[in-house]
Design a protein around this motif. Structure first.
Motif, mmCIF file in Angstrom:
data_model
loop_
_atom_site.group_PDB
_atom_site.id
_atom_site.type_symbol
_atom_site.label_atom_id
_atom_site.label_comp_id
_atom_site.label_asym_id
_atom_site.label_seq_id
_atom_site.Cartn_x
_atom_site.Cartn_y
_atom_site.Cartn_z
ATOM 1 N N LEU A 148 0.831 -1.206 0.000
ATOM 2 C CA LEU A 148 0.000 0.000 0.000
ATOM 3 C C LEU A 148 0.864 1.254 0.000
ATOM 4 C CD1 LEU A 148 -2.581 -1.169 2.699
ATOM 5 C CD2 LEU A 148 -2.890 -1.191 0.222
ATOM 6 N N LEU A 149 1.966 1.203 0.747
ATOM 7 C CA LEU A 149 2.882 2.350 0.781
ATOM 8 C C LEU A 149 3.551 2.529 -0.581
ATOM 9 C CD1 LEU A 149 4.318 4.554 2.446
ATOM 10 C CD2 LEU A 149 6.036 2.830 3.063
ATOM 11 N N ALA A 150 3.918 1.428 -1.225
ATOM 12 C CA ALA A 150 4.543 1.502 -2.542
ATOM 13 C C ALA A 150 3.604 2.147 -3.554
ATOM 14 C CB ALA A 150 4.948 0.100 -3.002
ATOM 15 N N ALA A 151 2.313 1.842 -3.433
ATOM 16 C CA ALA A 151 1.332 2.437 -4.337
ATOM 17 C C ALA A 151 1.209 3.941 -4.098
ATOM 18 C CB ALA A 151 -0.023 1.756 -4.151
ATOM 19 N N ARG A 152 1.336 4.370 -2.849
ATOM 20 C CA ARG A 152 1.238 5.795 -2.521
ATOM 21 C C ARG A 152 2.459 6.559 -3.036
ATOM 22 N NH1 ARG A 152 -2.490 7.124 1.707
ATOM 23 N NH2 ARG A 152 -1.326 9.051 1.984
ATOM 24 N N LEU A 153 3.657 5.952 -2.912
ATOM 25 C CA LEU A 153 4.896 6.657 -3.225
ATOM 26 C C LEU A 153 5.414 6.371 -4.626
ATOM 27 C CD1 LEU A 153 6.856 6.118 0.135
ATOM 28 C CD2 LEU A 153 5.497 8.099 -0.559
ATOM 29 N N ALA A 154 4.897 5.312 -5.256
ATOM 30 C CA ALA A 154 5.368 4.887 -6.587
ATOM 31 C C ALA A 154 6.861 4.558 -6.562
ATOM 32 C CB ALA A 154 5.062 5.955 -7.629
ATOM 33 N N VAL A 155 7.316 3.936 -5.463
ATOM 34 C CA VAL A 155 8.691 3.444 -5.359
ATOM 35 C C VAL A 155 8.633 2.046 -4.733
ATOM 36 C CG1 VAL A 155 9.623 5.777 -5.065
ATOM 37 C CG2 VAL A 155 9.106 4.384 -3.043
ATOM 38 N N PRO A 156 9.648 1.204 -4.957
ATOM 39 C CA PRO A 156 9.639 -0.134 -4.355
ATOM 40 C C PRO A 156 9.777 -0.083 -2.838
ATOM 41 C CG PRO A 156 11.705 0.257 -5.501
ATOM 42 C CD PRO A 156 10.806 1.398 -5.847
ATOM 43 N N VAL A 157 9.043 -0.951 -2.173
ATOM 44 C CA VAL A 157 9.087 -1.061 -0.709
ATOM 45 C C VAL A 157 9.263 -2.531 -0.357
ATOM 46 C CG1 VAL A 157 7.846 -0.709 1.453
ATOM 47 C CG2 VAL A 157 7.582 0.944 -0.404
ATOM 48 N N MET A 158 10.254 -2.837 0.485
ATOM 49 C CA MET A 158 10.502 -4.215 0.921
ATOM 50 C C MET A 158 10.653 -4.241 2.435
ATOM 51 S SD MET A 158 13.143 -5.608 -2.019
ATOM 52 C CE MET A 158 12.998 -7.321 -1.436
#
Length: 305
Positions: free
Chosen positions: A210-220
């Motif tokens: 969900l955070l990746a969708a908000r920021l448009a960057v990869p999150v792991m």
């Protein structure tokens, strides 16, 4: 009936308010039902003034959402002097409930004897931590109170919102994607740091999407309490093209051992945002778990964009 000093029985009641007229009037706020179980916040970690302030702010947010809420704070690691243990708070909650019943009877009120759940215990944890949850469960049992233990607060879209805000506060993410507000130090890869083992990492990964969708960057997601895990994830992100990384704690704060976040940021070679703390979403999610246990209020809404 209520007196100028509060409800006659000491129990929360719904106070009527003038209704607005017209199509756009606000809905009446939901209040805690009379005689409802108390909400008891189970706080992990070593007690300290900062931890108490955080917990009190979370309870204040919950009370603002549900007027009349009876709430308390119990600490998992405490000697019961300055900071009451979870067992003590639960025992006092049960005793106070019985006392209120006796006061109501002495006042001639026709009230039913208290039965069922006296408290709903909500862990102050963003994600699962089997070791901490086991200790909380044992504390509930040791209190001998009729208490119900809820699940942890996440994963949830509101936590993705909170993570976004903490990253933007640290200058590591754009505050508002819609306005295309740029930050020179904005990260192009996020390490979502948690504690609690593999289950915690998997749960953090859900909010991470969900955070990746908000920021448009990869999150792991990575485990802070697993040696070398943060460094491995940092290497994976850099190997996939990320240049500027940021560490985002998927943690409220009290459950985070001192120094662990700084060590992880050094291991990853990047800056870190603050823990979630008393962000409003935390109080709302605490209340949501309480409400879910009682079936009295809806779940909190989706985050704003």
């Amino acid at each position: 009936m209520s007196s100028p000093t509060g409800p006659a029985s000491g129990l929360p009641v719904r106070m009527p308010r003038p209704r607005q007229s017209g199509r756009h009037r606000r809905p009446e706020p939901v209040a805690a039902p009379e005689g409802a179980p108390a909400l008891v916040l189970a706080v992990p970690g070593a007690p300290a003034p900062a931890t108490r302030s955080l917990a009190e702010e979370v309870i204040s947010i919950a009370r603002s959402e549900l007027p009349g809420l009876d709430a308390g704070i119990g600490y998992l690691d405490s000697d019961d002097t300055e900071y009451p243990t979870l067992e003590t708070v639960l025992a006092h909650t049960a005793a106070r409930r019985a006392e209120r019943y006796e006061i109501a009877r002495a006042a001639g009120r026709d009230v039913a004897a208290p039965e069922g759940t006296s408290a709903v215990v909500v862990p102050l944890l963003a994600g699962p931590d089997n070791a901490l949850m086991r200790r909380i469960r044992h504390a509930v049992m040791d209190s001998r109170a009729a208490a119900e233990l809820t699940d942890v607060l996440g994963p949830h879209p509101l936590l993705a919102e909170a993570l976004h805000v903490r990253l933007s506060e640290a200058g590591l993410a754009r505050a508002d994607r819609a306005r295309l507000f740029t930050v020179a130090t904005a990260a192009d890869g996020i390490i979502l740091a948690t504690v609690g083992g593999e289950e915690a990492v998997q749960a953090a990964g859900i909010t991470g999407m969900l955070l990746a969708a908000r920021l448009a960057v990869p999150v792991m997601a990575a485990a802070l309490d697993q040696e070398g895990a943060v460094g491995v994830i940092a290497d994976q992100l850099r190997g996939s093209g990320s240049v500027q990384l940021a560490l985002a704690p998927y943690l409220v704060g009290p459950e985070l051992p001192e120094g662990l976040l700084d060590a992880a940021a050094k291991e990853a070679g990047c800056s870190a945002a603050e823990a979630l703390g008393a962000y409003p979403a935390i109080g709302k999610l605490v209340l949501a778990q309480y409400a879910k246990a009682l079936g009295i209020t809806p779940q909190p809404g989706a985050p704003s964009h």
